[in-house]
Write a protein that holds these residues in place. Structure first.
Motif, PDB file in Angstrom:
ATOM      1  N   ILE B   4      43.788  40.757  33.869  1.00 29.62           N
ATOM      2  CA  ILE B   4      43.072  40.326  35.320  1.00 29.62           C
ATOM      3  C   ILE B   4      42.668  39.219  35.203  1.00 29.62           C
ATOM      4  CG2 ILE B   4      41.214  41.121  36.758  1.00 29.62           C
ATOM      5  CD1 ILE B   4      41.677  43.953  35.706  1.00 29.62           C
ATOM      6  N   THR B   5      43.026  38.300  36.136  1.00 29.46           N
ATOM      7  CA  THR B   5      42.411  37.000  36.271  1.00 29.46           C
ATOM      8  C   THR B   5      41.416  36.921  37.461  1.00 29.46           C
ATOM      9  OG1 THR B   5      44.244  36.418  37.611  1.00 29.46           O
ATOM     10  CG2 THR B   5      44.459  35.840  35.087  1.00 29.46           C
ATOM     11  N   HIS B   6      40.242  36.471  37.126  1.00 30.29           N
ATOM     12  CA  HIS B   6      39.160  36.389  38.202  1.00 30.29           C
ATOM     13  C   HIS B   6      39.207  35.176  39.142  1.00 30.29           C
ATOM     14  CE1 HIS B   6      37.157  39.897  37.000  1.00 30.29           C
ATOM     15  NE2 HIS B   6      37.108  39.489  35.707  1.00 30.29           N
ATOM     16  N   SER B   7      39.793  35.128  40.350  1.00 23.60           N
ATOM     17  CA  SER B   7      39.745  34.298  41.202  1.00 23.60           C
ATOM     18  C   SER B   7      38.450  33.549  41.027  1.00 23.60           C
ATOM     19  CB  SER B   7      40.312  34.672  42.491  1.00 23.60           C
ATOM     20  OG  SER B   7      39.643  35.529  43.057  1.00 23.60           O
ATOM     21  N   ASN B   8      37.399  34.218  41.116  1.00 24.47           N
ATOM     22  CA  ASN B   8      36.025  33.861  41.254  1.00 24.47           C
ATOM     23  C   ASN B   8      35.317  34.536  40.275  1.00 24.47           C
ATOM     24  OD1 ASN B   8      33.288  33.042  41.948  1.00 24.47           O
ATOM     25  ND2 ASN B   8      33.478  34.008  44.017  1.00 24.47           N
ATOM     26  N   PRO B   9      34.951  33.407  39.250  1.00 23.57           N
ATOM     27  CA  PRO B   9      34.213  33.985  38.079  1.00 23.57           C
ATOM     28  C   PRO B   9      32.964  34.605  38.188  1.00 23.57           C
ATOM     29  CG  PRO B   9      34.350  31.619  38.045  1.00 23.57           C
ATOM     30  CD  PRO B   9      35.183  32.023  39.130  1.00 23.57           C
ATOM     31  N   ALA B  10      32.303  34.128  39.573  1.00 23.13           N
ATOM     32  CA  ALA B  10      30.880  34.700  39.647  1.00 23.13           C
ATOM     33  C   ALA B  10      30.935  36.424  39.883  1.00 23.13           C
ATOM     34  CB  ALA B  10      30.327  34.062  40.822  1.00 23.13           C
ATOM     35  N   LEU B  11      32.377  36.698  40.345  1.00 25.92           N
ATOM     36  CA  LEU B  11      32.485  38.180  40.522  1.00 25.92           C
ATOM     37  C   LEU B  11      32.898  39.048  39.307  1.00 25.92           C
ATOM     38  CD1 LEU B  11      34.490  37.994  44.120  1.00 25.92           C
ATOM     39  CD2 LEU B  11      31.919  38.415  43.418  1.00 25.92           C
ATOM     40  N   SER B  12      32.751  38.418  38.212  1.00 29.27           N
ATOM     41  CA  SER B  12      33.265  39.392  36.901  1.00 29.27           C
ATOM     42  C   SER B  12      31.852  40.086  36.621  1.00 29.27           C
ATOM     43  CB  SER B  12      33.667  38.202  35.805  1.00 29.27           C
ATOM     44  OG  SER B  12      32.375  37.428  35.678  1.00 29.27           O
ATOM     45  N   THR B  13      30.755  39.867  37.289  1.00 28.66           N
ATOM     46  CA  THR B  13      29.761  40.742  36.722  1.00 28.66           C
ATOM     47  C   THR B  13      29.122  41.234  37.996  1.00 28.66           C
ATOM     48  OG1 THR B  13      27.893  39.195  36.713  1.00 28.66           O
ATOM     49  CG2 THR B  13      29.042  39.670  34.639  1.00 28.66           C
TER      50      THR B  13
END
Lengths: 409, 382
Positions: B4-13
Motif C-alpha cells: 500500500i502506498t499512501h498518497s497522503n502520509p498524514a493519513l497513515s495514522t
C-alpha cells in the motif's frame, strides 16, 4: 478552602464525588437534510423496501451525533430484522383495513386481537430498541418476559375491553331501538325518540371515555415504571423513582393549563371579533370579515394547543427522565415548557410553509434543545461493566428475535 | 496482500477511543496501517489485525464510525478520511460507500428532491385517479356487493328510516328508473330504493352494489318528475364510473403514500399531514362529481330531456337546505384507519356537504363538491 487545598493534592479525589456529565447534540440541518432526502428517494424507488435501511441510517445519524461526556451513542439494529417486522406489521394493517371494508365483524375481532397483543408488542419493541442501543460499547438492555407485561396490564386491558364491549353492545341496542321506532311509523313521537337515540349514540362513547379518563395517569405511571425498571445499561439497572401521585399532578396541571390557555385564546378572539366589528362594521360584506375573524380565532386556539402540548411534553419528560437512575447515575432533565412549546409551534409553521422541506431542520432543532436540557449526574461511568448475560459477540445475537415497531417510549 | 502506498502520509495514522466491551472504561488509541494492511494499535490493546478482519461501520455524515474486533472490542473514530482511504487501499473498493456518496453531495440531494416532488405530483394528479379507476373496474362483482351491502346496512342503522312514500309513487319512480336504465343500456343490476333521510334531508346516494337510495325529502322537493330523473342520471353516472369504489381505493392509496413519505417522521405535527390529505380527498371527490354531472348532462341531451331540470332542482336544493344534493356511499363508509366508535357517518356527510354552500371561494379547495353555481351553469348552457 485554600488552606485545605494545600493538603489535598497528594490524596486521590474522593470516590463518591459525582460529576455532571453533559448531553450534546451535534447533528447539522443541511447534512441531515441530504441524508433524509436521499434515503427518502431510495425508499420510494424501492417501493418501501429500502425504508428499513433508511431508518437504520437515520437512527445511526441521530445516535452518533448525541454525545454524553464527549462519547456518542450507537444504533446497532440490523435493517433486515426491521424489514421483516415491517412486512408483518404491513400485512396486519392490510388485513385489518380489508376486514373493516368487507367484513366489519372480522375487523372487530382483529382489533381485539391487536389490543391483546399490545403488551407483547410493547415488550418486543422496547427490547429491540434497547438491545440495539449502545454507549461506550456497552449495550442497553430490557430484561423481562412477555408474561410480566401481561400480568401488569391484564386488569387495565380487561377493563378497557369490557368497557368497549359494553359500549359497543349498548350502541347496537340503541340502533335497534331507533330502527324499531322507525318502523312504527304511526307513532307521533318518533322524532322525539330519534332525538333520544341520537343523543344516546353520542352519550355512550362520551361516558365510556369519561370512565377511562381517571385511569390514564395511572396507566401512564404503570407503563413507564415497567419500561424503565426493566431497563439497564450494562449491568447498571435503571429505576424510575416517582410516585403515582406525581403523574396525577402532571395530568391535572396539564388540564389546568389547557383550560386557562383555551379560555385566554377564546377571550382574545372574542375581543378581536368585537374590535373588528367595531372598526369595519359598516363594510358591505360582513360575512368575509366574520370569516377572517373566525380564521384568526381558530389560529389563536390552535396555537394555544401548542402551549398545552409543549407543557405536557416538557413536564412529562422531566418527570420520567428526571427521576430515572441507572445504577448510581441520575438523569437530570430540565426542559422548559415555554421553549418546547415554541419549538413545536415554530417547527410546525416552518414545515407547513416549506412544504415539508424543513422537517430535517426541525428534528435537529428539537434534538439539540432536548440534549442541552439533559444531564447525567454520575460518579464514574468507567466502573459500569457489561451485563452478566450479555453476549460479548455483539453481532449475530440470536436472542434478538423481536421486531422493531415504533411506539412512543 | 498488495503493497500500500499512501498518497497522503498524514493519513497513515488515525486516533480513536478504544472500548473493550467489558466495561464502560475507554482509552485513547492511535491506529497505524502498515503497508501489508495490518492495523497496529498504540498502546497495543489488541494484537495487530488485518483491516479486512474488522467490521467497519459505513459512513453517515460526520457521525463517528466504529471498527469492531472479533472479540467485541470497538474503536470509535472521527478520522473518516483516513478510514475511507484505508478501506479503499486494502480492499480495492469501498463497499457501502455509495449511499454516503449520494448523501454527501448537494447536487444528488437536489436531484433526489426534484425526483420526489415530481413523483408525488404525478401520483397525486394522475397516478392515484388512474390506478384506482383501473382497480375499481377490475375488482370482482361479489367484493363490490359486500362493500355496498355493508354501507347500506350501516346507513340504515344510523341515519335512514323506511320510506313513507305511497306505493303508487314508488312504483312510478321505479318504472321511470327502469326505463332510464333500459334507454341507456346501463347495467341491469342497478336498483332504486327509498328511505326517509332524517337529519340528512333531501339527498341521493349511489352504493357500490348498484343500489341508489333517494330520500323522501328529495322526492318531495322535486316539482317535476324530470328533475328526479336528472338526479337519478347523476347517481347512475356514479355507478357506471364506479366512483365509490374508486374513492375507497384512492383514499387508501393516499394513506399508503403518506405513510411512505412520512413513515419515519413523528416530529411532524398531525395537522401538517392531515391538511394536504383533506385537500387531495376533496379534490378527487370534486372530480368525480364533475364526471357524474357530465354523464347526466350527456344522457339528458341524448334522451332529449331539458337539462334545465337538473339546474332547477339543484338551485332549489341549495335555497332550501344550503346543502348539496348527493353523496357517494364512499363518503359514508367508516375509513379503515378510523376506530369504529368514532365512525359517525352523518357528521361526515353533513359537514362536508355544508362546506360547499357556506364558505367563501378561497376555501373551495376543501369542498367535496364543485360549487353549485358552476354546476348549475353547465346545465343552463345547453
Amino acid at each position: 478552602m485554600a488552606a485545605a487545598a494545600e493538603f489535598i493534592p497528594t490524596t486521590p479525589p474522593p470516590v463518591n464525588q459525582s460529576r455532571l456529565l453533559k448531553f450534546e447534540f451535534h447533528g447539522r440541518a443541511l447534512e441531515f437534510f441530504k441524508i433524509w432526502v436521499v434515503n427518502l428517494f431510495l425508499s420510494i424507488v424501492t417501493l418501501g423496501i429500502f425504508s428499513a435501511w433508511a431508518k437504520v441510517r437515520t437512527q445511526r445519524y441521530l445516535y452518533g451525533n448525541t454525545r454524553l461526556d464527549g462519547h456518542s451513542f450507537t444504533y446497532l439494529a440490523d435493517p433486515v430484522t426491521i424489514l421483516k417486522g415491517r412486512f408483518i406489521a404491513f400485512g396486519f394493517l392490510i388485513g385489518y383495513s380489508l376486514a373493516w371494508n368487507f367484513y366489519p365483524s372480522a375487523g372487530m375481532i382483529l382489533l381485539v386481537v391487536g389490543v391483546l397483543l399490545l403488551p407483547a408488542i410493547l415488550v418486543a419493541a422496547t427490547r429491540f430498541k434497547m438491545r440495539n442501543s449502545s454507549y461506550r460499547n456497552l449495550r442497553f438492555g430490557f430484561d423481562t418476559q412477555f408474561s410480566a407485561a401481561y400480568r401488569l396490564f391484564a386488569l387495565p386491558m380487561f377493563i378497557i375491553l369490557l368497557l368497549t364491549g359494553v359500549c359497543y353492545g349498548l350502541l347496537q341496542l340503541v340502533d335497534l331501538d331507533a330502527m324499531m321506532v322507525g318502523f312504527q311509523e304511526l307513532e307521533t313521537d318518533s322524532d322525539a325518540k330519534q332525538a333520544v337515540s341520537l343523543t344516546a349514540e353520542q352519550l355512550i362513547p362520551t361516558i365510556f371515555y369519561l370512565i377511562l379518563v381517571p385511569f390514564i395517569p395511572y396507566l401512564d405511571y404503570l407503563r413507564n415504571h415497567f419500561l424503565i425498571d426493566n431497563s439497564r445499561y450494562g449491568h447498571a439497572s435503571a429505576q424510575l423513582k416517582c410516585s403515582v401521585g406525581s403523574f396525577y399532578e402532571l395530568y391535572l396541571m396539564s388540564f389546568l393549563v389547557m383550560t386557562v390557555a383555551i379560555t385566554i385564546a377564546i377571550t382574545l378572539s372574542i375581543g378581536l371579533v368585537a374590535l373588528v366589528t367595531a372598526l369595519f362594521g359598516s363594510v358591505e360584506n360582513p360575512d368575509s370579515i366574520g370569516m377572517v375573524a373566525g380564521a384568526i380565532s381558530a389560529f389563536l386556539i390552535y396555537s394555544s394547543l401548542f402551549l398545552v402540548s409543549g407543557y405536557f411534553r416538557a413536564r412529562r419528560t422531566n418527570l420520567i427522565y428526571g427521576n430515572s437512575i441507572f445504577g448510581d447515575s441520575e438523569l437530570i432533565s430540565e426542559l422548559k415548557f415555554t421553549q418546547v412549546s415554541w419549538i413545536l409551534f415554530s417547527n410546525t409553521v416552518a414545515i407547513m410553509l416549506s412544504l415539508g422541506l424543513l422537517i430535517p431542520w426541525s428534528r435537529m432543532r428539537m434534538a439539540r434543545y432536548i440534549a442541552s436540557a439533559t444531564q447525567l449526574k454520575s460518579t464514574d461511568l468507567a466502573l459500569i461493566t457489561a451485563g452478566s448475560h450479555e453476549s460479548q459477540n455483539a453481532l449475530g445475537d440470536g436472542m434478538i428475535d423481536a421486531f422493531d415497531l415504533d411506539i412512543g417510549l | 496482500m498488495d503493497q500500500i502506498t499512501h498518497s497522503n502520509p498524514a493519513l497513515s495514522t488515525a486516533i480513536g477511543n478504544y472500548f473493550d466491551g467489558h466495561s464502560a472504561a475507554f482509552s485513547q488509541v492511535t491506529l497505524t496501517l502498515t503497508p501489508a494492511g495490518i492495523i497496529d494499535l498504540q498502546p497495543p490493546l489488541q494484537p495487530p489485525t488485518h483491516l479486512t478482519k474488522l467490521i467497519i461501520s459505513s459512513r453517515i455524515g460526520t457521525s463517528p464510525r466504529s471498527l469492531r474486533f472479533s472479540d467485541g472490542a470497538v474503536i470509535e473514530t472521527n478520522d473518516h478520511a483516513a478510514i475511507d482511504q484505508w478501506q479503499k487501499a486494502v480492499t480495492g473498493n469501498s463497499r457501502q460507500q455509495w449511499i454516503h456518496r449520494l448523501e454527501s453531495r448537494v447536487a444528488y440531494g437536489a436531484g433526489a428532491l426534484i425526483f420526489i416532488i415530481c413523483l408525488i405530483g404525478i401520483s397525486l394528479i394522475w397516478g392515484i385517479p388512474w390506478s384506482s379507476n383501473l382497480i375499481a373496474h377490475a375488482l370482482p362483482g361479489d367484493i363490490t356487493e359486500t362493500i355496498g351491502d355493508a354501507s347500506v346496512e350501516s346507513m340504515d342503522q344510523v341515519i335512514f328510516k323506511p320510506s313513507a312514500l305511497s306505493q303508487v309513487q314508488r312504483q312510478r319512480l321505479e318504472q321511470q328508473f327502469q326505463q332510464l336504465l333500459f334507454e341507456q343500456s346501463a347495467n341491469k343490476g342497478y336498483q332504486l330504493e327509498f328511505r326517509q333521510g332524517g337529519i340528512i334531508g333531501p339527498n341521493a346516494f349511489a352504493f357500490p352494489n348498484g343500489v341508489i337510495i333517494i330520500t323522501d325529502e328529495m322526492v318531495a322537493l322535486a316539482e317535476q318528475e324530470a328533475e328526479l330523473l336528472a338526479i337519478l342520471l347523476h347517481e347512475i353516472g356514479h355507478l357506471q364510473q364506479r366512483h365509490s369504489l374508486r374513492q375507497i381505493i384512492s383514499h387508501s392509496s393516499l394513506a399508503m403514500l403518506t405513510t411512505l413519505l412520512t413513515g419515519d417522521i413523528t416530529a411532524a405535527g398531525s395537522l401538517v399531514v392531515a391538511a394536504p390529505n383533506i385537500l387531495m380527498k376533496a379534490g378527487y371527490s370534486r372530480d368525480m362529481e364533475t364526471e357524474a354531472d357530465t354523464y347526466a348532462l350527456h344522457q339528458m341531451q341524448r334522451l332529449q330531456l331539458e337539462t334545465d331540470h337538473f339546474a332547477n332542482i339543484m338551485e332549489r336544493l341549495e335555497s332550501v337546505t344550503g346543502v348539496d344534493h348527493d353523496q357517494q356511499s364512499g363518503d359514508n363508509k367508516p375509513q379503515p384507519e378510523a376506530p369504529p366508535v368514532s365512525a359517525d357517518p352523518d357528521k361526515i356527510t353533513t359537514s362536508e356537504a355544508k362546506l360547499d354552500a357556506e364558505l367563501p371561494t378561497w376555501l373551495d379547495f376543501f369542498a367535496s363538491h364543485p360549487l353549485t353555481q358552476e354546476r348549475v351553469a353547465r346545465f343552463r348552457q345547453h
